[in-house]
Design a protein around this motif. Structure first.
Motif, PDB file in Angstrom:
ATOM      1  N   ILE A 198       0.838  -1.529   0.067  1.00  0.00           N
ATOM      2  CA  ILE A 198       0.022   0.219  -0.186  1.00  0.00           C
ATOM      3  C   ILE A 198       1.084   1.369  -0.018  1.00  0.00           C
ATOM      4  O   ILE A 198       0.571   1.811  -0.787  1.00  0.00           O
TER       5      ILE A 198
ATOM      6  N   ARG B 247       2.635   1.889  -3.281  1.00  0.00           N
ATOM      7  CA  ARG B 247       1.317   2.188  -4.546  1.00  0.00           C
ATOM      8  C   ARG B 247       0.900   3.602  -3.881  1.00  0.00           C
ATOM      9  O   ARG B 247       1.028   4.776  -4.940  1.00  0.00           O
TER      10      ARG B 247
ATOM     11  N   LYS C 260       3.412   6.511  -5.002  1.00  0.00           N
ATOM     12  CA  LYS C 260       3.462   7.051  -6.471  1.00  0.00           C
ATOM     13  C   LYS C 260       2.143   7.826  -6.672  1.00  0.00           C
ATOM     14  O   LYS C 260       2.328   8.252  -7.391  1.00  0.00           O
ATOM     15  N   GLU C 261       1.247   7.147  -6.471  1.00  0.00           N
ATOM     16  CA  GLU C 261       0.200   8.376  -6.341  1.00  0.00           C
ATOM     17  C   GLU C 261       0.223   9.534  -5.585  1.00  0.00           C
ATOM     18  O   GLU C 261      -0.589  10.429  -6.682  1.00  0.00           O
TER      19      GLU C 261
ATOM     20  N   ARG D 153       2.163  -8.969  -5.004  1.00  0.00           N
ATOM     21  CA  ARG D 153       0.593  -9.265  -4.495  1.00  0.00           C
ATOM     22  C   ARG D 153      -0.116  -8.028  -4.155  1.00  0.00           C
ATOM     23  O   ARG D 153      -1.317  -7.621  -4.103  1.00  0.00           O
ATOM     24  N   ALA D 154       0.322  -7.333  -3.041  1.00  0.00           N
ATOM     25  CA  ALA D 154      -0.317  -5.989  -2.762  1.00  0.00           C
ATOM     26  C   ALA D 154       0.129  -4.836  -3.517  1.00  0.00           C
ATOM     27  O   ALA D 154      -0.509  -4.249  -3.479  1.00  0.00           O
TER      28      ALA D 154
ATOM     29  N   GLN E 212      -3.772  19.854   0.189  1.00  0.00           N
ATOM     30  CA  GLN E 212      -2.785  18.255  -0.467  1.00  0.00           C
ATOM     31  C   GLN E 212      -3.695  17.377   0.849  1.00  0.00           C
ATOM     32  O   GLN E 212      -4.193  16.408   0.678  1.00  0.00           O
TER      33      GLN E 212
ATOM     34  N   SER F  35      -6.741  14.844   0.690  1.00  0.00           N
ATOM     35  CA  SER F  35      -5.599  12.898   0.723  1.00  0.00           C
ATOM     36  C   SER F  35      -6.910  13.013   2.067  1.00  0.00           C
ATOM     37  O   SER F  35      -7.688  11.554   1.991  1.00  0.00           O
TER      38      SER F  35
ATOM     39  N   LEU G 286     -10.244   9.759   2.828  1.00  0.00           N
ATOM     40  CA  LEU G 286     -10.321   8.937   3.589  1.00  0.00           C
ATOM     41  C   LEU G 286     -11.766   8.546   4.113  1.00  0.00           C
ATOM     42  O   LEU G 286     -12.064   7.850   3.878  1.00  0.00           O
TER      43      LEU G 286
ATOM     44  N   SER H 276      -4.256  -9.753  -1.544  1.00  0.00           N
ATOM     45  CA  SER H 276      -4.076  -9.646  -2.797  1.00  0.00           C
ATOM     46  C   SER H 276      -4.505  -7.702  -3.789  1.00  0.00           C
ATOM     47  O   SER H 276      -5.016  -7.388  -2.341  1.00  0.00           O
ATOM     48  N   HIS H 277      -4.408  -7.846  -4.669  1.00  0.00           N
ATOM     49  CA  HIS H 277      -4.842  -6.514  -5.099  1.00  0.00           C
ATOM     50  C   HIS H 277      -5.732  -6.257  -5.628  1.00  0.00           C
ATOM     51  O   HIS H 277      -5.957  -7.127  -6.912  1.00  0.00           O
TER      52      HIS H 277
ATOM     53  N   THR I  16      -3.957   5.197 -12.594  1.00  0.00           N
ATOM     54  CA  THR I  16      -3.349   5.893 -10.877  1.00  0.00           C
ATOM     55  C   THR I  16      -1.723   6.834 -11.235  1.00  0.00           C
ATOM     56  O   THR I  16      -1.199   7.440 -10.566  1.00  0.00           O
TER      57      THR I  16
ATOM     58  N   PRO J 293       0.016   9.674 -11.069  1.00  0.00           N
ATOM     59  CA  PRO J 293      -0.817  11.055 -11.030  1.00  0.00           C
ATOM     60  C   PRO J 293      -0.808  12.367 -11.737  1.00  0.00           C
ATOM     61  O   PRO J 293      -0.028  12.612 -12.843  1.00  0.00           O
TER      62      PRO J 293
ATOM     63  N   THR K  95      -0.967  16.583  -5.798  1.00  0.00           N
ATOM     64  CA  THR K  95      -1.342  15.564  -6.219  1.00  0.00           C
ATOM     65  C   THR K  95      -2.281  14.982  -6.870  1.00  0.00           C
ATOM     66  O   THR K  95      -2.769  13.934  -5.074  1.00  0.00           O
TER      67      THR K  95
ATOM     68  N   THR L 218      -5.117  11.266  -8.377  1.00  0.00           N
ATOM     69  CA  THR L 218      -5.010  10.787  -9.893  1.00  0.00           C
ATOM     70  C   THR L 218      -6.618  10.443  -9.887  1.00  0.00           C
ATOM     71  O   THR L 218      -7.205  10.246  -9.318  1.00  0.00           O
TER      72      THR L 218
ATOM     73  N   LEU M 234      -7.558   7.854 -10.113  1.00  0.00           N
ATOM     74  CA  LEU M 234      -8.828   6.378  -8.989  1.00  0.00           C
ATOM     75  C   LEU M 234      -9.225   7.294  -8.104  1.00  0.00           C
ATOM     76  O   LEU M 234      -9.707   6.526  -7.428  1.00  0.00           O
TER      77      LEU M 234
ATOM     78  N   PRO N 247      -8.959  -0.730  -4.281  1.00  0.00           N
ATOM     79  CA  PRO N 247      -7.686  -0.790  -5.225  1.00  0.00           C
ATOM     80  C   PRO N 247      -7.084   0.071  -4.598  1.00  0.00           C
ATOM     81  O   PRO N 247      -5.528   0.217  -4.692  1.00  0.00           O
ATOM     82  N   LEU N 248      -7.347   0.691  -3.168  1.00  0.00           N
ATOM     83  CA  LEU N 248      -6.692   1.566  -2.109  1.00  0.00           C
ATOM     84  C   LEU N 248      -5.655   1.020  -1.263  1.00  0.00           C
ATOM     85  O   LEU N 248      -4.396   1.968  -0.783  1.00  0.00           O
ATOM     86  N   ILE N 249      -5.755   0.028  -0.738  1.00  0.00           N
ATOM     87  CA  ILE N 249      -5.527  -1.084   0.000  1.00  0.00           C
ATOM     88  C   ILE N 249      -5.148  -2.116  -0.872  1.00  0.00           C
ATOM     89  O   ILE N 249      -5.071  -2.141  -1.700  1.00  0.00           O
ATOM     90  N   VAL N 250      -4.826  -3.148   0.632  1.00  0.00           N
ATOM     91  CA  VAL N 250      -4.906  -4.744  -0.318  1.00  0.00           C
ATOM     92  C   VAL N 250      -6.104  -5.093   0.605  1.00  0.00           C
ATOM     93  O   VAL N 250      -7.065  -4.942   1.335  1.00  0.00           O
TER      94      VAL N 250
END
Lengths: 398, 290
Positions: A244, A247, A250-251, A271-272, B6, B10, B14, B119-120, B127, B129, B136, B138, B140, B209-212
């Motif tokens: 996380i 990611r 980068k975002e 995978r994460a 920012q 952000s 959340l 998994s993601h 994504t 930016p 900043t 995205t 997403l 998609p933002l976490i796992v």
């Protein structure tokens, strides 16, 4: 109503307690018979850490089945007993107590994650039962020195030093930042890396950001790092969180190199992290990648493991914990061979200490002395390639 | 100054995710007085099912989304029928414990079926930016926020303007009066569980998609619960505002104080607010109940 004679009850209780004590002493003496050597393990077989535990158990099972099929070591077969601690310190304590008193094991192998190994360290040391650890990399497992505790791979400090060397020397990072988790692993790692970097290179982190386990948003920390103008970021956390973090970095438009501790050096990381994983660098405790290596020892192990899972190999296997535990078991095997038929725990310790450059081809060669029970300080540097698989980019010579 | 915006943005993003999860808690609580601690697991299940539909069964995203919400909604209704309705006359604490138990069961079951695998969820929007006025963003994150605001809005309209929604509202305000005016309480409760479970699933799919995705990802649900209390657990707009506020406070504290102190500061503030106004910041006095 039943009247209870407390005097009699307490006498009986004392007698039972004494009896149990004497019994406990009497059985916790040898761990071997003429025909068997009992080897015990507590490890996470269930829960979120079960990959580590099942790998460790399977590896030792493969080894002991092989030894037993060939008639054992000096006429003694291996009786392997493994208990699940689910990664919990309480369960670990119960399991170790049971192994030491009830099962009367000769030695302990593998063990659990640091959080469930450190709490039982003293019990094992006092019982004078040899323990060869193949999961915990926490520096405090071996400090203070105990004659009975051994470790199979580089501890977290050695691993982190390799990482810093790579970042500062090879990547020429001058303003590194770190983001780390608020637990033993993160804080211990942070302190060690900071000290090593100061001492060896005279560099300090421009930002050191901490987060709490279970946090899922890291934007505040990453923004602080961005404001500090860092030219590289060390992500010292577990693979899922690291995914996380990478990611989100980068975002937020952070494009500096990112690198991570040994806990991120697993396929779970990609995978994460998804596509953001590309280019991420991590320190890795083995000379061979478990997924892709075609080294003969790796292929042979994989074949044995496939026999345990005829329905198909579980995800992420063989893992590095397979290799570490298998090497640990073989290290014990060669020590037992040398020790001969007349065997006790002290003799096993002596023979383990006489191990020099014992190489299974799965891990770095193992050496112990009477002064050092750390098998090696070596490590590799790996990187996520464009195909999202780890690639070996550097393997340390010493 | 750019940085301040920012942080605010952000934090707001959340917060919109917290709001989505938080509303699930509020819906069930308003009707049944039960704090449903399995809400986080419903969220996790939603994300996992959607991933399965989308990645393994190769269904289009929209279908995977709806399929997962419907499945989890049905599970919510099923649980209401077999686990919670039989406990209707039990003390509320028993029911809350039952929700904890159900949550643990779901979590363990998922772990057994999937292992502890991480998994993601592949991002639906790019994504890469880009910067707007120094902030900043995205596609997403922006897309996710828009979708969650849309979902929250749809839910508010559903409650206000549909028969089922009004039934839920009536049961929330006065159970006996609602029964007397022909609202079936059993049916309403069943629907409430279904709707809030589906909502949790939707939240999970959007957050994923933002976490796992892990069996433990439902922990984020707790933040929605806390945000809802902060704003006022009984009012839907209050709960939404509270969730946004929590996200922003967390990020401000994380940036200006320290990342590790984020929770200390935001929970400390929560305590202060609740001491000052126990109904939550935007909460009203609880409606008198028969």
């Amino acid at each position: 109503m039943v009247r209870i004679n407390f005097k009699r009850v307490s006498t009986v209780a004392v007698a039972i307690a004494l009896g149990m004590l004497a019994h406990g002493r009497a059985i916790a003496q040898s761990g071997i018979s003429d025909t068997e050597i009992r080897i015990g393990m507590w490890t996470p077989l269930s829960g979120p850490l079960s990959l580590l535990g099942t790998s460790t158990r399977d590896a030792v099972k493969i080894w002991s089945d092989d030894i037993n099929a060939r008639g054992g070591i000096h006429g003694r077969k291996i009786k392997f007993i493994a208990y699940d601690d689910a990664g919990s310190p309480q369960e670990a304590q119960a399991a170790v107590r049971r192994l030491l008193t009830q099962d009367d094991v000769f030695m302990l192998l593998g063990g659990s994650v640091s959080g469930s190994t450190l709490p039982v360290r003293q019990v094992i040391d006092r019982a004078k039962v040899p323990f060869l650890a193949s999961i915990s990399s926490n520096i405090n497992l071996m400090q203070p020195f105990s004659r009975y505790l051994f470790r199979i791979y580089a501890n977290e400090i050695s691993l982190s030093e390799h990482l810093v060397e790579w970042a500062v020397k090879d990547m020429k990072s001058k303003k590194p930042a770190i983001i780390y988790t608020s637990n033993d692993y993160g804080i211990g790692g942070y302190n060690a890396i900071r000290d090593f970097m100061r001492k060896s290179y005279g560099i300090d982190f421009v930002a050191a950001e901490r987060y709490n386990p279970n946090d899922q948003d890291f934007s505040a920390q990453l923004l602080r790092i961005r404001s500090a103008g860092a030219d590289s970021i060390l992500v010292f956390s577990f693979a899922a969180e690291a995914g996380i973090i990478v990611r989100q970095a980068k975002e937020l438009g952070i494009n500096v190199p990112l690198f991570g501790g040994a806990a991120t050096a697993t396929p779970l990381f990609q995978r994460a992290a998804g596509d953001a994983a590309r280019g991420f660098v991590a320190v890795y405790p083995l000379p061979e990648l478990t997924e892709t290596s075609t080294a003969p020892a790796v292929l042979a192990y994989r074949k044995e493991l496939e026999k345990l899972y005829p329905g198909g190999m579980p995800a992420g296997r063989p893992s590095e914990y397979d290799f570490l535990a298998y090497t640990a078991a073989k290290t014990v095997g060669q020590a037992l061979e040398r020790a001969g038929r007349t065997l006790d725990r002290e003799k096993l310790v002596q023979e383990l200490e006489a191990t020099r450059k014992f190489d299974t081809g799965l891990t770095f060669p193992i050496s112990y002395t009477a002064e050092s029970h750390e098998a090696t300080g070596r490590a590799s540097i790996i990187q996520v390639g464009d195909d999202l698989h780890w690639k070996m980019i550097q393997s340390s010579a010493n | 100054m750019d940085l301040f915006w920012q942080i605010l943005v952000s934090g707001g993003m959340l917060g919109s995710l917290y709001a989505l999860v938080g509303l699930g808690f509020v819906l069930i609580y308003r009707s049944t007085r039960v704090v449903n601690f399995s809400q986080g697991e419903m969220l996790m299940l939603g994300a996992i099912l959607a991933l399965y539909f989308y990645q393994d069964l190769k269904l289009p995203y929209g279908l995977a989304f709806v399929g997962s919400c419907v499945t989890v909604g049905l599970l919510g209704a099923f649980l209401e029928r077999v686990a919670f309705r039989p406990l209707q006359r039990a003390p509320v604490i028993t029911l809350i414990l039952a929700t904890v138990a159900v949550g643990q069961m779901i979590r363990s079951a998922v772990r057994i079926v999937r292992g502890s695998e991480v998994s993601h969820f592949p991002p639906l929007f790019p994504t890469t930016p880009f910067t707007v006025g120094g902030v900043t963003l995205t596609a997403l994150t922006v897309g996710t926020v828009i979708l969650s605001i849309f979902l929250v809005g749809a839910l508010v309209l559903f409650i206000r303007y549909t028969r089922i929604g009004r039934g839920m509202e009536a049961a929330a305000q006065n159970r006996d009066a609602a029964t007397l005016s022909g609202v079936s309480i059993n049916q309403t409760f069943l629907l409430t569980w279904a709707v809030s479970s589906a909502l949790a699933a939707a939240a999970g799919i959007l957050i994923a998609p933002l976490i796992v995705i892990t069996p433990d990802m439902g922990i984020i649900g707790l933040k929605g619960f806390i945000g809802a209390i902060l704003g006022g657990f009984l009012t839907i707009p209050g709960a939404i505002a509270g969730c946004f506020l929590l996200g922003i406070i967390e990020n401000l504290a994380g940036y200006y104080i320290s990342g590790a102190m984020k929770d200390v500061v935001s929970f400390g503030l929560l305590l202060l607010i609740l001491i000052a106004c126990p109904q939550g910041l935007f909460g009203r006095q609880e409606a008198r109940r028969a």
